[in-house]
Design an enzyme around this catalytic site. Structure first.
Site, PDB file in Angstrom:
ATOM      1  N   HIS A  68      -1.434  -4.559   2.476  1.00 49.14           N
ATOM      2  CA  HIS A  68      -0.499  -4.234   1.399  1.00 49.14           C
ATOM      3  C   HIS A  68      -0.950  -4.951   0.138  1.00 49.14           C
ATOM      4  O   HIS A  68      -1.839  -5.800   0.169  1.00 49.14           O
ATOM      5  CB  HIS A  68       0.951  -4.562   1.756  1.00 49.14           C
ATOM      6  CG  HIS A  68       1.243  -6.024   1.907  1.00 49.14           C
ATOM      7  ND1 HIS A  68       0.916  -6.743   3.033  1.00 49.14           N
ATOM      8  CD2 HIS A  68       1.830  -6.906   1.069  1.00 49.14           C
ATOM      9  CE1 HIS A  68       1.306  -7.996   2.886  1.00 49.14           C
ATOM     10  NE2 HIS A  68       1.850  -8.140   1.689  1.00 49.14           N
ATOM     11  N   GLU A 113       4.439  -2.103  -4.860  1.00 45.46           N
ATOM     12  CA  GLU A 113       3.542  -2.504  -3.787  1.00 45.46           C
ATOM     13  C   GLU A 113       3.191  -1.275  -2.973  1.00 45.46           C
ATOM     14  O   GLU A 113       3.965  -0.326  -2.873  1.00 45.46           O
ATOM     15  CB  GLU A 113       4.189  -3.565  -2.882  1.00 45.46           C
ATOM     16  CG  GLU A 113       4.150  -4.949  -3.468  1.00 45.46           C
ATOM     17  CD  GLU A 113       4.447  -6.058  -2.461  1.00 45.46           C
ATOM     18  OE1 GLU A 113       4.461  -5.796  -1.231  1.00 45.46           O
ATOM     19  OE2 GLU A 113       4.665  -7.187  -2.912  1.00 45.46           O
ATOM     20  N   HIS A 139      -0.079  -7.117  -3.541  1.00 42.12           N
ATOM     21  CA  HIS A 139       0.813  -8.081  -4.193  1.00 42.12           C
ATOM     22  C   HIS A 139       0.558  -8.002  -5.694  1.00 42.12           C
ATOM     23  O   HIS A 139      -0.592  -7.828  -6.106  1.00 42.12           O
ATOM     24  CB  HIS A 139       0.526  -9.505  -3.736  1.00 42.12           C
ATOM     25  CG  HIS A 139       1.245  -9.914  -2.496  1.00 42.12           C
ATOM     26  ND1 HIS A 139       1.273 -11.218  -2.073  1.00 42.12           N
ATOM     27  CD2 HIS A 139       1.961  -9.217  -1.580  1.00 42.12           C
ATOM     28  CE1 HIS A 139       1.966 -11.314  -0.954  1.00 42.12           C
ATOM     29  NE2 HIS A 139       2.390 -10.095  -0.633  1.00 42.12           N
ATOM     30  N   ASP A 162       5.455 -12.060   5.139  1.00 40.85           N
ATOM     31  CA  ASP A 162       4.159 -11.573   5.629  1.00 40.85           C
ATOM     32  C   ASP A 162       3.759 -12.316   6.901  1.00 40.85           C
ATOM     33  O   ASP A 162       3.392 -11.693   7.913  1.00 40.85           O
ATOM     34  CB  ASP A 162       3.058 -11.765   4.583  1.00 40.85           C
ATOM     35  CG  ASP A 162       3.263 -10.937   3.324  1.00 40.85           C
ATOM     36  OD1 ASP A 162       3.874  -9.848   3.413  1.00 40.85           O
ATOM     37  OD2 ASP A 162       2.793 -11.386   2.264  1.00 40.85           O
TER      38      ASP A 162
END
Length: 163
Positions: A97, A35, A99, A110
């Site tokens: 970010h 990630e 996934h 999150d």
């Protein structure tokens, strides 16, 4: 630029092309890709936001296949520089970010982190949380009370990430 709307078009988010280009670089295409993430910097226009810059991952960030923890160096310094050079026009507006899934959705972690970040904001504005998947992007704003507003790409404006 890609456009996203929420609340029947009363809240808009614009992503500049350089931001989309950065996201393309970090899509988790391979099983070994970790990630990635950073912060979103932009301008505020009432209920609307324009994302003009996203920081890339820095060496102090902790990255695994299914997690990203922003480190202590790099992101804040970039945000401070944009703030100074723009005379306070360009500011921190959220987090991004990746996934490892085609169509991402936020995890419980999150959602919790976005609420905590929003509660820490001195300007009282919600935090934008953006997740880059392999084929799509998820965008949500979260207020300090935890109220979430999910954004949808406006027709014809969603970037293809699977390439």
């Amino acid at each position: 630029m890609t456009d996203w709307a929420a609340h029947e078009g009363r809240c808009l988010i614009h992503l500049l092309p350089d931001v989309i280009t950065l996201f393309h670089e970090y899509v988790q295409r391979n099983p070994s890709d970790p990630e990635s993430g950073g912060i979103l910097l932009g301008t505020v226009h009432g209920p609307h936001n324009q994302v003009v810059h996203a920081t890339p991952p820095f060496p102090t960030d902790r990255r695994t296949r299914c997690s990203f923890d922003r480190g202590s160096e790099g992101h804040t310094e970039v945000a401070d520089q944009f703030w100074r050079e723009s005379s306070g026009i360009i500011r921190y507006i959220g987090e991004w970010h990746t996934h490892p899934e085609d169509y991402p959705s936020p995890s419980g972690i999150d959602l919790r982190e976005w609420k905590i970040s929003a509660a820490k904001r001195t300007d009282g504005r919600p935090v934008i949380g953006l997740i880059v998947g392999r084929k799509a992007i998820y965008i949500q704003s979260t207020s300090a009370t935890g109220k979430a507003l999910v954004y949808q790409a406006l027709l014809g404006n969603c970037p293809a990430l699977g390439h």
